[in-house]
Design a protein around this motif. Structure first.
Motif, PDB file in Angstrom:
ATOM      1  N   MET A   1       0.591  -1.600  -0.145  1.00  0.00           N
ATOM      2  CA  MET A   1       0.238   0.219   0.426  1.00  0.00           C
ATOM      3  C   MET A   1       0.972   1.252   0.304  1.00  0.00           C
ATOM      4  SD  MET A   1      -2.808   1.711   2.921  1.00  0.00           S
ATOM      5  CE  MET A   1      -3.564   0.080   2.880  1.00  0.00           C
ATOM      6  N   GLU A   2       1.107   2.184  -0.908  1.00  0.00           N
ATOM      7  CA  GLU A   2       1.711   3.057  -0.932  1.00  0.00           C
ATOM      8  C   GLU A   2       0.423   4.238  -0.311  1.00  0.00           C
ATOM      9  OE1 GLU A   2       3.627   6.536  -4.438  1.00  0.00           O
ATOM     10  OE2 GLU A   2       1.752   4.453  -4.859  1.00  0.00           O
ATOM     11  N   VAL A   3       1.671   5.050   0.513  1.00  0.00           N
ATOM     12  CA  VAL A   3       1.280   5.605   1.481  1.00  0.00           C
ATOM     13  C   VAL A   3       1.717   7.599   1.394  1.00  0.00           C
ATOM     14  CG1 VAL A   3       0.508   7.139   3.667  1.00  0.00           C
ATOM     15  CG2 VAL A   3       0.462   4.430   3.187  1.00  0.00           C
ATOM     16  N   PRO A   4       1.544   8.541   0.835  1.00  0.00           N
ATOM     17  CA  PRO A   4       2.154   9.718   1.126  1.00  0.00           C
ATOM     18  C   PRO A   4       2.950   9.887   2.163  1.00  0.00           C
ATOM     19  CG  PRO A   4      -0.316  10.331   0.488  1.00  0.00           C
ATOM     20  CD  PRO A   4       0.236   8.924   0.524  1.00  0.00           C
ATOM     21  N   THR A   5       4.048  10.832   2.062  1.00  0.00           N
ATOM     22  CA  THR A   5       5.073  10.935   3.297  1.00  0.00           C
ATOM     23  C   THR A   5       5.077  12.568   3.296  1.00  0.00           C
ATOM     24  OG1 THR A   5       6.679  10.388   2.466  1.00  0.00           O
ATOM     25  CG2 THR A   5       5.382   8.496   3.979  1.00  0.00           C
ATOM     26  N   ASP A   6       4.773  13.385   2.311  1.00  0.00           N
ATOM     27  CA  ASP A   6       5.414  14.227   1.338  1.00  0.00           C
ATOM     28  C   ASP A   6       4.408  15.464   2.527  1.00  0.00           C
ATOM     29  OD1 ASP A   6       6.521  16.875   0.624  1.00  0.00           O
ATOM     30  OD2 ASP A   6       6.323  16.501  -1.385  1.00  0.00           O
ATOM     31  N   GLY A  69     -14.165  14.239  13.184  1.00  0.00           N
ATOM     32  CA  GLY A  69     -14.317  13.180  11.509  1.00  0.00           C
ATOM     33  C   GLY A  69     -14.011  13.101  10.502  1.00  0.00           C
ATOM     34  N   THR A  70     -12.680  14.530  10.146  1.00  0.00           N
ATOM     35  CA  THR A  70     -12.252  14.702   8.817  1.00  0.00           C
ATOM     36  C   THR A  70     -11.177  13.360   8.382  1.00  0.00           C
ATOM     37  OG1 THR A  70     -11.846  16.314   9.744  1.00  0.00           O
ATOM     38  CG2 THR A  70     -10.390  16.582   7.924  1.00  0.00           C
ATOM     39  N   TYR A  71     -10.201  12.481   9.454  1.00  0.00           N
ATOM     40  CA  TYR A  71      -9.908  11.189   9.018  1.00  0.00           C
ATOM     41  C   TYR A  71     -10.307   9.918   9.681  1.00  0.00           C
ATOM     42  CZ  TYR A  71      -6.905  15.378   8.745  1.00  0.00           C
ATOM     43  OH  TYR A  71      -5.775  16.573   8.416  1.00  0.00           O
ATOM     44  N   LEU A  72     -10.191   8.521   9.273  1.00  0.00           N
ATOM     45  CA  LEU A  72     -10.694   7.480   9.535  1.00  0.00           C
ATOM     46  C   LEU A  72      -8.930   7.054  10.457  1.00  0.00           C
ATOM     47  CD1 LEU A  72     -12.417   5.060   9.903  1.00  0.00           C
ATOM     48  CD2 LEU A  72     -11.831   4.601   7.740  1.00  0.00           C
ATOM     49  N   ALA A  73      -8.974   6.461  10.914  1.00  0.00           N
ATOM     50  CA  ALA A  73      -7.245   5.454  11.907  1.00  0.00           C
ATOM     51  C   ALA A  73      -7.464   4.219  11.990  1.00  0.00           C
ATOM     52  CB  ALA A  73      -6.703   6.322  12.283  1.00  0.00           C
ATOM     53  N   THR A  74      -6.462   3.920  11.057  1.00  0.00           N
ATOM     54  CA  THR A  74      -6.535   2.350  11.589  1.00  0.00           C
ATOM     55  C   THR A  74      -4.874   1.959  11.812  1.00  0.00           C
ATOM     56  OG1 THR A  74      -5.622   2.714   9.226  1.00  0.00           O
ATOM     57  CG2 THR A  74      -8.419   2.104   9.393  1.00  0.00           C
ATOM     58  N   THR A  75      -5.176   0.828  12.277  1.00  0.00           N
ATOM     59  CA  THR A  75      -3.455   0.524  13.106  1.00  0.00           C
ATOM     60  C   THR A  75      -3.295  -1.445  12.885  1.00  0.00           C
ATOM     61  OG1 THR A  75      -4.984  -0.545  15.127  1.00  0.00           O
ATOM     62  CG2 THR A  75      -4.024   1.669  15.222  1.00  0.00           C
ATOM     63  N   SER A  80       0.625   2.711  11.858  1.00  0.00           N
ATOM     64  CA  SER A  80      -0.554   3.718  12.213  1.00  0.00           C
ATOM     65  C   SER A  80      -0.867   4.322  10.552  1.00  0.00           C
ATOM     66  CB  SER A  80      -1.283   4.414  13.259  1.00  0.00           C
ATOM     67  OG  SER A  80      -0.698   3.886  14.277  1.00  0.00           O
ATOM     68  N   ILE A  81      -2.190   4.088   9.721  1.00  0.00           N
ATOM     69  CA  ILE A  81      -2.223   4.795   9.122  1.00  0.00           C
ATOM     70  C   ILE A  81      -3.548   5.669   8.966  1.00  0.00           C
ATOM     71  CG2 ILE A  81      -3.392   4.651   6.736  1.00  0.00           C
ATOM     72  CD1 ILE A  81      -1.590   2.121   6.183  1.00  0.00           C
ATOM     73  N   ILE A  82      -4.092   7.123   8.200  1.00  0.00           N
ATOM     74  CA  ILE A  82      -4.568   8.080   8.243  1.00  0.00           C
ATOM     75  C   ILE A  82      -5.075   8.170   6.706  1.00  0.00           C
ATOM     76  CG2 ILE A  82      -4.987  10.579   8.251  1.00  0.00           C
ATOM     77  CD1 ILE A  82      -5.398   9.471  11.204  1.00  0.00           C
ATOM     78  N   TRP A  83      -6.340   7.641   7.202  1.00  0.00           N
ATOM     79  CA  TRP A  83      -7.296   8.094   5.735  1.00  0.00           C
ATOM     80  C   TRP A  83      -8.207   8.999   5.281  1.00  0.00           C
ATOM     81  CZ3 TRP A  83      -6.936   2.677   2.664  1.00  0.00           C
ATOM     82  CH2 TRP A  83      -6.816   1.974   3.682  1.00  0.00           C
ATOM     83  N   GLY A  84      -8.399   8.826   3.702  1.00  0.00           N
ATOM     84  CA  GLY A  84      -9.168  10.604   4.049  1.00  0.00           C
ATOM     85  C   GLY A  84      -9.527  10.950   3.183  1.00  0.00           C
ATOM     86  N   GLY A  85     -10.586  11.178   2.271  1.00  0.00           N
ATOM     87  CA  GLY A  85     -10.587  11.583   0.645  1.00  0.00           C
ATOM     88  C   GLY A  85     -12.328  12.346   0.428  1.00  0.00           C
ATOM     89  N   THR A  86     -12.615  12.769  -0.557  1.00  0.00           N
ATOM     90  CA  THR A  86     -13.510  13.260  -0.706  1.00  0.00           C
ATOM     91  C   THR A  86     -14.982  12.418  -0.925  1.00  0.00           C
ATOM     92  OG1 THR A  86     -12.306  15.287  -2.167  1.00  0.00           O
ATOM     93  CG2 THR A  86     -14.630  15.468  -2.796  1.00  0.00           C
ATOM     94  N   THR A  87     -15.160  11.076  -2.112  1.00  0.00           N
ATOM     95  CA  THR A  87     -15.815  10.393  -2.494  1.00  0.00           C
ATOM     96  C   THR A  87     -15.871   9.548  -2.062  1.00  0.00           C
ATOM     97  OG1 THR A  87     -14.977  10.339  -4.787  1.00  0.00           O
ATOM     98  CG2 THR A  87     -16.969  11.991  -4.192  1.00  0.00           C
ATOM     99  N   MET A  93      -1.284   9.209   4.975  1.00  0.00           N
ATOM    100  CA  MET A  93      -0.566   9.267   6.131  1.00  0.00           C
ATOM    101  C   MET A  93       0.227   8.393   6.737  1.00  0.00           C
ATOM    102  SD  MET A  93       2.526  11.305   6.393  1.00  0.00           S
ATOM    103  CE  MET A  93       2.511  12.598   5.300  1.00  0.00           C
ATOM    104  N   PHE A  94       0.713   7.964   6.935  1.00  0.00           N
ATOM    105  CA  PHE A  94       1.932   6.205   8.620  1.00  0.00           C
ATOM    106  C   PHE A  94       2.621   6.937   8.711  1.00  0.00           C
ATOM    107  CE2 PHE A  94       4.830   3.005   8.584  1.00  0.00           C
ATOM    108  CZ  PHE A  94       4.088   2.160   8.973  1.00  0.00           C
TER     109      PHE A  94
END
Length: 529
Positions: A1-6, A69-75, A80-87, A93-94
Motif C-alpha cells: 500500500m503506497e502512503v504519501p509521506t511528503d 470526523g476528518t480522518y479515519l485512523a487504522t492500526t 498507523s495509517i490515516i485515511w481521508g478523501g472526498t468521495t 499518511m503512515f
C-alpha cells in the motif's frame, strides 16, 4: 500500500470535509467486520435507507474516527495509517510505531498519539504531527510510569495516557505520574515552566471541555478537589472533602459546571455513603454547593449532564427499587440551587444517554440487565417510546436526529437505528462484527428546522413492514405501524418552532418562584419579597 509521506502533499486540506456539504445534512457511520470496513450515509430527508459511501477489504487491528470526523485512523502491526478523501477514502499518511496497540487523536486533529508495549527500541509512546508524520515527542520505557485513573485500561495501561485540554487549539496536553501532573505545551512539546505541577498523592485529573482549566483529585488528610488554570497553574478553588475513599468528576459540556461524586466514610469509618458537590466554574468566585438525593441511603448508579444545558439526570436505587430523577441548576445571588423536575420509577436502568442537542435522553438497561430502552423528553417530562433490545452499546448520531443500539451475540452483530423520538427505522445485521461508530462532525447539532425534518421524514415513510427476524439481510423502513400509532406524551411540543421555549419553560418557572418568595440556603435567608 503506497502512503504519501511528503509534507507538501495536497492530500490534506478542506476538501476532506466535503461530506459535510450533503444537502440532506446526513450523518455517516462505519461498520467494521473482520477483513471489511463499510462507511454509509445514514437515513435522511429523501433517503429512506442508508447508502454505501465506501467499502474496503482491510485487516486492521483497530479503527477509529478523528474527533471532527476528518480522518479515519487504522492500526496495523507496523504502525498507523490515516485515511481521508472526498468521495472515497485513500491512505494519507503512515506513522511508524511497531506493534502499536492504542492510538488517540488530539481534539483539533493536529497530533496522533500511539502506544506500543512491545516496541523493540523502547519507545512506549510517540506523538506524531498528523499532516507531516514528524515525531514530536517520544517517551521510552525507562521514563514511562503507568498512569492512574483514566477511561479504558489495556494491560494495565490507562488510556489515553495523555489528556488534551478541552479546546480544539491542541495547545496543552498532560499526563499523570507519582505526585505530579506533567503539563506540556505543543509549541515546543516541553513542560510548562520546565517543571511538573507537583501534588502529593494526586490520584486523578481532568480538563475542562472548553477552557484551559485542569482539575486534580488529591487524597490528603482532608481530601481535596482543586481546579487550576493553565498555563499559570493558578489555583482557582479548593474543596476539602474529608474522609473520601474515591471520586469521579463530571464536566458539563459547556464547561459551566463540574460535578464531583465521591464515596465518603461515615463517622466510624466502617461504611461509606455517596455524595455530590457541584462547582459553578464560570460564576464569580466559583460557588460550590452540596447536592443530595432526597434519600441519602440511595445508591447512585449513573449521573449525566444534559449537553449544552442546565439539567442533569441521576439513576439511583435502594434495594429492588430503581428511579431516574431529573434536576435543573438554578442561580441566584451567586449561589447554586437544584430544582427537582421529576422522578421516574423504572424496572431496570443502568446508563444514561443524552442526545448531543440536549432535551432527549435514553434511559437504558443494557445487555444482561433487562434490555429496556426508554426514550424520554426531559423538557416536556414525558416518555416518547419504550423498546426492548439487549444493547451492548448505544450511540447517538452527532446531529442528534438518530440513535443506534448495537448488539454483539456469538460473533454476529446487529445495529438498530431509531429516530430521536423512538421510531425504529432499520436494522443492519453483520457476521464477524467488530465495531459500529458514527462519524463525528465539528458542528455536532441539528438546527430545530432539521430536527423537524426528521419528524416529517419518519411520518412520510411509505415502505412496508419487513421481517425483523431476517438474520442476513439489511432491513429498512421497518416501523410504519409504530410510526402511525406513535403519540406524543401530554404536553409535548407539536409545533417545533417553539422547541427553544419548551427547553427553558421549567427552568424559567422555577427561577420566577425563586425570586418571589423567601429562599433559604444553609440557614441563611437570601431573598425575601
Amino acid at each position: 500500500m503506497e502512503v504519501p509521506t511528503d509534507s507538501s502533499s495536497s492530500s490534506f486540506g478542506v476538501h476532506l470535509q466535503n461530506w459535510l456539504t450533503d444537502k440532506s445534512v446526513r450523518d455517516q457511520f462505519l461498520i467494521h467486520c473482520f477483513g471489511e470496513i463499510e462507511v454509509y450515509w445514514n437515513i435522511g430527508t429523501g433517503h429512506l435507507k442508508p447508502e454505501l459511501f465506501d467499502y474496503r477489504v482491510v485487516y486492521p487491528e483497530s479503527v477509529t474516527w478523528s474527533p471532527s470526523g476528518t480522518y479515519l485512523a487504522t492500526t496495523f502491526k507496523k504502525g498507523s495509517i490515516i485515511w481521508g478523501g472526498t468521495t472515497f477514502f485513500s491512505p494519507l499518511m503512515f506513522y511508524d510505531h511497531k506493534l502499536v496497540k492504542l492510538i488517540d487523536i488530539s481534539p483539533g486533529e493536529k497530533y496522533l498519539v500511539s502506544y506500543s508495549k512491545f516496541e523493540i527500541n523502547g519507545a512506549v509512546l510517540k506523538i506524531f504531527d498528523v499532516e507531516t508524520g514528524e515525531v514530536k515527542m517520544v517517551i521510552d520505557r525507562s521514563k514511562f510510569e503507568h498512569a492512574i485513573g483514566g477511561i479504558e485500561a489495556i494491560s494495565q495501561v490507562s488510556w489515553p495516557v495523555f489528556r488534551w485540554s478541552g479546546r480544539n487549539d491542541d495547545k496543552y496536553l498532560a499526563r499523570i505520574e507519582k505526585n505530579a501532573i506533567y503539563i506540556y505545551e505543543t509549541k515546543t512539546f516541553g513542560l510548562i515552566d520546565n517543571e511538573p505541577l507537583k501534588a502529593e498523592n494526586v490520584m486523578d485529573f481532568c480538563w475542562s471541555p472548553t477552557d484551559p482549566i485542569i482539575t486534580l483529585f488529591v487524597p490528603t488528610d482532608d481530601d481535596e478537589v482543586q481546579p487550576a488554570r493553565v498555563p499559570s497553574k493558578e489555583e482557582l478553588k479548593r474543596k476539602n472533602l474529608n474522609g473520601v475513599r474515591d471520586c469521579k468528576m463530571f464536566w458539563q459540556s459547556n464547561g459551566e459546571y463540574l460535578a464531583v461524586m465521591f464515596n465518603q466514610f461515615n463517622e466510624t469509618r466502617d461504611s461509606t455513603y455517596q455524595r455530590f458537590v457541584i462547582f459553578g466554574i464560570k460564576d464569580p468566585g466559583i460557588p460550590i454547593e452540596d447536592f443530595e438525593l432526597e434519600n441519602n441511603n440511595d445508591m447512585i448508579i449513573a449521573f449525566a449532564w444534559e449537553p449544552k444545558g442546565q439539567r442533569f439526570a441521576v439513576i439511583h436505587a435502594l434495594g429492588e427499587r430503581r428511579n431516574v430523577s431529573f434536576y435543573s441548576v438554578l442561580k441566584a445571588h451567586n449561589r447554586l440551587q437544584f430544582s427537582k423536575l421529576v422522578t421516574l420509577d423504572v424496572e431496570q436502568a443502568g446508563s444514561l444517554h443524552w442526545s448531543p442537542v440536549g432535551r432527549f435522553i435514553i434511559v437504558a438497561a443494557m445487555k444482561g440487565c433487562g434490555g429496556d430502552l426508554i426514550f424520554y423528553d426531559a423538557a416536556a417530562l414525558g416518555t416518547l417510546a419504550t423498546e426492548n433490545f439487549a444493547a451492548a452499546n448505544i450511540e447517538w448520531s452527532p446531529t442528534g436526529g438518530y440513535v443506534a443500539a448495537i448488539s454483539d451475540e456469538m460473533d454476529v452483530g446487529r445495529v438498530m437505528i431509531w429516530s430521536f423520538f423512538g421510531v425504529l427505522l432499520c436494522q443492519i445485521p453483520r457476521r464477524k462484527f467488530k465495531q459500529f461508530c458514527w462519524r463525528p462532525r465539528s458542528s455536532s447539532s441539528f438546527s430545530m428546522d432539521e430536527m423537524q425534518a426528521v419528524l416529517e421524514a419518519v411520518n412520510n415513510l411509505d415502505g412496508s413492514l419487513a421481517n425483523l427476524n431476517n438474520e442476513d439481510k439489511d432491513v429498512f423502513t421497518l416501523s410504519m405501524e409504530q410510526c402511525q400509532t406513535w403519540e406524543a406524551p401530554e404536553g409535548w411540543d407539536r409545533c417545533w418552532t417553539e422547541i427553544s421555549r419548551m427547553m427553558n419553560k421549567n427552568r424559567n418557572a422555577a427561577l420566577e418562584e425563586l425570586e418571589t418568595k423567601e429562599v433559604t440556603l444553609d440557614g441563611q435567608t437570601l431573598v425575601e419579597n
